[in-house]
Design an enzyme around this catalytic site. Sequence first.
Site, PDB file in Angstrom:
ATOM      1  N   ASP A  83       0.835  -1.307  -0.013  1.00 53.22           N
ATOM      2  CA  ASP A  83      -0.086   0.087  -0.030  1.00 53.22           C
ATOM      3  C   ASP A  83       0.953   1.318   0.095  1.00 53.22           C
ATOM      4  O   ASP A  83       1.881   1.418   0.514  1.00 53.22           O
ATOM      5  CB  ASP A  83      -0.862  -0.018   1.214  1.00 53.22           C
ATOM      6  CG  ASP A  83      -1.918   1.065   1.177  1.00 53.22           C
ATOM      7  OD1 ASP A  83      -2.521   1.086   0.177  1.00 53.22           O
ATOM      8  OD2 ASP A  83      -2.254   1.445   2.050  1.00 53.22           O
ATOM      9  N   HIS A  84       0.488   2.324  -0.724  1.00 49.81           N
ATOM     10  CA  HIS A  84       0.923   3.685  -0.843  1.00 49.81           C
ATOM     11  C   HIS A  84       2.488   3.561  -0.902  1.00 49.81           C
ATOM     12  O   HIS A  84       3.497   4.118  -0.286  1.00 49.81           O
ATOM     13  CB  HIS A  84       0.700   4.156   0.727  1.00 49.81           C
ATOM     14  CG  HIS A  84      -0.680   5.032   0.786  1.00 49.81           C
ATOM     15  ND1 HIS A  84      -0.852   6.063  -0.162  1.00 49.81           N
ATOM     16  CD2 HIS A  84      -1.760   4.865   1.413  1.00 49.81           C
ATOM     17  CE1 HIS A  84      -2.345   6.741   0.001  1.00 49.81           C
ATOM     18  NE2 HIS A  84      -2.726   5.946   0.859  1.00 49.81           N
ATOM     19  N   HIS A 177      -6.692  10.653   6.304  1.00 44.66           N
ATOM     20  CA  HIS A 177      -5.763   9.649   6.679  1.00 44.66           C
ATOM     21  C   HIS A 177      -5.386   9.782   8.082  1.00 44.66           C
ATOM     22  O   HIS A 177      -5.515  11.008   8.491  1.00 44.66           O
ATOM     23  CB  HIS A 177      -4.434   9.434   6.094  1.00 44.66           C
ATOM     24  CG  HIS A 177      -4.427   8.800   4.588  1.00 44.66           C
ATOM     25  ND1 HIS A 177      -4.541   9.393   3.465  1.00 44.66           N
ATOM     26  CD2 HIS A 177      -4.228   7.304   4.441  1.00 44.66           C
ATOM     27  CE1 HIS A 177      -4.465   8.724   2.441  1.00 44.66           C
ATOM     28  NE2 HIS A 177      -4.482   7.446   3.140  1.00 44.66           N
ATOM     29  N   GLY A 206      -8.286   6.367   4.114  1.00 47.71           N
ATOM     30  CA  GLY A 206      -8.662   7.171   5.181  1.00 47.71           C
ATOM     31  C   GLY A 206      -9.908   6.731   6.079  1.00 47.71           C
ATOM     32  O   GLY A 206     -10.571   7.822   6.618  1.00 47.71           O
ATOM     33  N   SER A 208     -10.766   5.176   8.671  1.00 46.25           N
ATOM     34  CA  SER A 208     -10.919   5.287  10.019  1.00 46.25           C
ATOM     35  C   SER A 208     -11.714   6.206  10.560  1.00 46.25           C
ATOM     36  O   SER A 208     -12.295   6.156  11.597  1.00 46.25           O
ATOM     37  CB  SER A 208      -9.561   5.189  10.573  1.00 46.25           C
ATOM     38  OG  SER A 208      -8.850   3.987  10.327  1.00 46.25           O
ATOM     39  N   ASN A 227     -10.397   0.968   2.954  1.00 46.72           N
ATOM     40  CA  ASN A 227      -9.061   0.750   3.866  1.00 46.72           C
ATOM     41  C   ASN A 227      -9.193   1.347   5.419  1.00 46.72           C
ATOM     42  O   ASN A 227      -9.423   2.422   5.387  1.00 46.72           O
ATOM     43  CB  ASN A 227      -7.984   1.621   3.130  1.00 46.72           C
ATOM     44  CG  ASN A 227      -7.546   0.987   1.542  1.00 46.72           C
ATOM     45  OD1 ASN A 227      -8.379   0.158   1.261  1.00 46.72           O
ATOM     46  ND2 ASN A 227      -6.639   1.514   1.102  1.00 46.72           N
ATOM     47  N   ALA A 229      -7.029   1.537   8.995  1.00 48.05           N
ATOM     48  CA  ALA A 229      -5.854   1.161   9.578  1.00 48.05           C
ATOM     49  C   ALA A 229      -5.911   1.675  11.134  1.00 48.05           C
ATOM     50  O   ALA A 229      -5.893   1.165  12.063  1.00 48.05           O
ATOM     51  CB  ALA A 229      -4.554   1.818   8.725  1.00 48.05           C
TER      52      ALA A 229
END
Length: 277
Positions: A83-84, A177, A206, A208, A227, A229
């Site tokens: 990722d990223h 994010h 982002g 979360s 996504n 995290a």
Amino acid sequence: MSRSPLTPLLAEASAAGRGLAAFNVIQIEHAEAYAAAADRVGLPVVMQISQNCVRYHGSLGPIAAATLAVADACSQPVAVHLDHVEDVALVEEAVRLGLTSVMFDGSTLPDDENRCVTRCVVDLCRASGVSVEAELGEVGGKDGVHAPGVRTVPHDAARFVADTGVDALAVAVGSSHAMTDRIAELDTNLIAALRHSVPVPLVLHGSSGVPDDGLVAAVRAGMTKVNIATHLNQVFTRAMTQRLEQCPTVDTRKYLGAAREAVTDEAARLLQLLALR
């Protein structure tokens, strides 16, 4: 069923109108928790290793090998995703190691260069059956690199996909994010417009900072890969701290095990939430 390419998982989820959860791996306990959650609820999952995680461990090989081993032992399909990543050499290493997808982040490059490098990454990965996600525009909050408030224009997104041939596209629709409060408000009308214009599955970064009802609305509007995290890192840290406060110990298995159990429970809940179950 073990490790799986990302593209068919995205296609299946998109066709069914459900979300595909993608969770970040930092320690092996994360990967074990996500596999246990997927087994529990009978749903596929994406395990993501970020370039920042690679820097933390010092190299990709060990954490990738551990995550792939956990994925191979899972009864549900698991995509193992880089990722990223901004370093093309790291993409090449991921392909050699057997990861099943990568997210190339050229969002800080000039537009023409982003398209050119992303196209090269797609060509490199496609030869090995590895899926490629990319980003157009800038999703807020990533170490000051990505500008908050930016929104992806549907026409630009469609042209980017045509120019690069990517398998999935991360878009800016209001998330940011590393948010620790779940208060972000997504533009579901924009998500629907992007879904109508863009011929590949959309990805929400982002996530979360987005509350449960916002995540469900995003999936219903047309978002596919979601996504998460920071939220799970909060769950991990809170459970670990509580165990240490209740039972002080130098046995790391005691508090890391408690953290793993808590993340398993929350990951299972999120898997079902995003699948609209």
